[in-house]
Design a protein around this motif. Structure first.
Motif, mmCIF file in Angstrom:
data_model
loop_
_atom_site.group_PDB
_atom_site.id
_atom_site.type_symbol
_atom_site.label_atom_id
_atom_site.label_comp_id
_atom_site.label_asym_id
_atom_site.label_seq_id
_atom_site.Cartn_x
_atom_site.Cartn_y
_atom_site.Cartn_z
ATOM 1 N N GLU A 101 0.835 -1.210 0.000
ATOM 2 C CA GLU A 101 0.000 0.000 0.000
ATOM 3 C C GLU A 101 0.865 1.253 0.000
ATOM 4 O O GLU A 101 0.564 2.235 -0.689
ATOM 5 C CB GLU A 101 -0.924 -0.006 1.220
ATOM 6 N N ILE A 102 1.965 1.231 0.759
ATOM 7 C CA ILE A 102 2.899 2.366 0.764
ATOM 8 C C ILE A 102 3.464 2.593 -0.634
ATOM 9 O O ILE A 102 3.514 3.723 -1.128
ATOM 10 C CB ILE A 102 4.042 2.111 1.766
ATOM 11 N N THR B 183 2.271 1.589 -3.625
ATOM 12 C CA THR B 183 1.297 1.959 -4.660
ATOM 13 C C THR B 183 0.704 3.340 -4.428
ATOM 14 O O THR B 183 0.367 4.040 -5.384
ATOM 15 C CB THR B 183 0.161 0.919 -4.733
ATOM 16 N N SER B 184 0.563 3.755 -3.163
ATOM 17 C CA SER B 184 -0.036 5.064 -2.889
ATOM 18 C C SER B 184 0.952 6.205 -3.123
ATOM 19 O O SER B 184 0.570 7.293 -3.556
ATOM 20 C CB SER B 184 -0.553 5.128 -1.447
ATOM 21 N N SER C 6 2.327 8.026 -1.005
ATOM 22 C CA SER C 6 1.936 9.169 -0.167
ATOM 23 C C SER C 6 2.925 9.486 0.950
ATOM 24 O O SER C 6 2.856 10.569 1.543
ATOM 25 C CB SER C 6 0.554 8.911 0.449
ATOM 26 N N ARG D 278 -7.379 13.279 7.765
ATOM 27 C CA ARG D 278 -7.484 12.121 6.862
ATOM 28 C C ARG D 278 -8.886 11.521 6.920
ATOM 29 O O ARG D 278 -9.450 11.116 5.902
ATOM 30 C CB ARG D 278 -6.451 11.052 7.231
ATOM 31 N N ASN E 178 -13.851 1.838 1.795
ATOM 32 C CA ASN E 178 -12.833 2.465 2.638
ATOM 33 C C ASN E 178 -12.333 1.539 3.740
ATOM 34 O O ASN E 178 -11.508 1.941 4.547
ATOM 35 C CB ASN E 178 -13.398 3.742 3.285
ATOM 36 N N LYS F 69 -4.739 -0.018 4.037
ATOM 37 C CA LYS F 69 -4.955 1.392 3.673
ATOM 38 C C LYS F 69 -4.936 2.282 4.909
ATOM 39 O O LYS F 69 -4.258 3.318 4.932
ATOM 40 C CB LYS F 69 -6.289 1.554 2.945
ATOM 41 N N VAL G 291 -1.549 2.743 6.557
ATOM 42 C CA VAL G 291 -0.740 3.752 5.873
ATOM 43 C C VAL G 291 -1.282 5.153 6.158
ATOM 44 O O VAL G 291 -0.513 6.107 6.311
ATOM 45 C CB VAL G 291 -0.688 3.469 4.358
ATOM 46 N N GLU G 292 -2.605 5.300 6.262
ATOM 47 C CA GLU G 292 -3.183 6.596 6.600
ATOM 48 C C GLU G 292 -2.654 7.098 7.951
ATOM 49 O O GLU G 292 -2.386 8.294 8.117
ATOM 50 C CB GLU G 292 -4.710 6.516 6.635
#
Length: 257
Positions: free
Chosen positions: A20-21, A23-24, A26, A115, A182, A187, A190-191
């Motif tokens: 997730e890190i 691919t995002s 962010s 967030r 969601n 996800k 990582v948020e």
């Protein structure tokens, strides 16, 4: 995926978070991750990890668990941490020797609230270390500083976020207030890391941080801990401390230092 399927599913280590890190894209920092399916407390695991970290290492660390058997909250209170939530303890190397634990916790509260608001979740900050939705707890924080000898080395934070786990009556989870699109543990893991990174940026501007936090406060009144005295909340000072008054008497409360 149904709620029962979510609860039956198991994580496969830190790999989904790392994916997730990647691919995002962010996160600004390169995090080292560790994970256990079950542990007593991520705070204890993180402390052990930090003891093995060579002096001078500047890499942030995050220890995740799918479940905690002895999750720690404020003042040693038990934090319910069953399967289905995000439970982690993170460590950020200190950029300055003088950092406010309370201000750091507040910064993470504001950053994670932002967030959640992006997902149309009406979140409020319950000072000093909780996030509420509809007056029920969705997330909690436990900030602290790690020392090596007399030198502060890491700003640490324990975080619990209810995603699709079972919660006590005073709690609420994302599955209750958000759509299934969601509801992904990787996800939201990582948020939380994104929020921690943004919190560090907020620390550069305490005035803005405290102003934003004041706008998110859950109440204008508060009972003093261990007392039935009701105080009026006047806001926050530059250290994230709560300013209160009762009649003509004024105080500043600090729960961390």
């Amino acid at each position: 995926m149904s709620l029962s399927e979510m609860r039956k599913s198991t994580w496969k280590g830190a790999a989904p978070i790392a994916y997730e890190i990647k691919t995002s894209g962010s996160l600004k920092k390169t995090w080292k991750l560790r994970w256990k399916p079950v542990c007593g407390s991520t705070e204890i695991e993180l402390s052990r990890w930090i003891r093995d970290v060579p002096v001078g290492v500047k890499t942030p660390l995050a220890f995740f668990a799918a479940k905690q058997s002895h999750g720690q909250g404020q003042r040693g209170k038990f934090w319910s941490s069953p399967f289905g939530g995000v439970w982690l303890s993170a460590a950020i190397p200190l950029a300055f020797e003088q950092e406010s634990v309370g201000l750091f916790g507040l910064a993470v509260s504001v950053a994670l609230a932002n967030r959640l608001q992006k997902c149309s979740i009406p979140v409020q900050i319950k000072w000093p270390n909780d996030l509420l939705v509809e007056q029920r707890k969705i997330a909690g924080f436990l900030p602290r500083i790690i020392y090596r000898g007399q030198t502060p080395t890491f700003m640490c934070l324990g975080v619990g976020l209810n995603v699709f786990n079972r919660v006590p009556n005073e709690g609420i989870s994302l599955i209750e207030i958000s759509d299934n699109n969601n509801i992904c543990l990787a996800k939201w893991s990582v948020e939380v890391l994104i929020a921690i990174e943004k919190a560090i940026v907020f620390l550069n501007n305490p005035s803005f941080l405290c102003s934003k936090a004041e706008s998110l406060l859950w109440s204008t009144k508060i009972y003093q801990s261990g007392s039935n005295k009701l105080w009026t909340i006047d806001g926050l000072d530059q250290k994230g401390q709560l300013k209160v008054r009762r009649g003509f008497h004024k105080e500043v409360w600090n729960r961390w230092e």
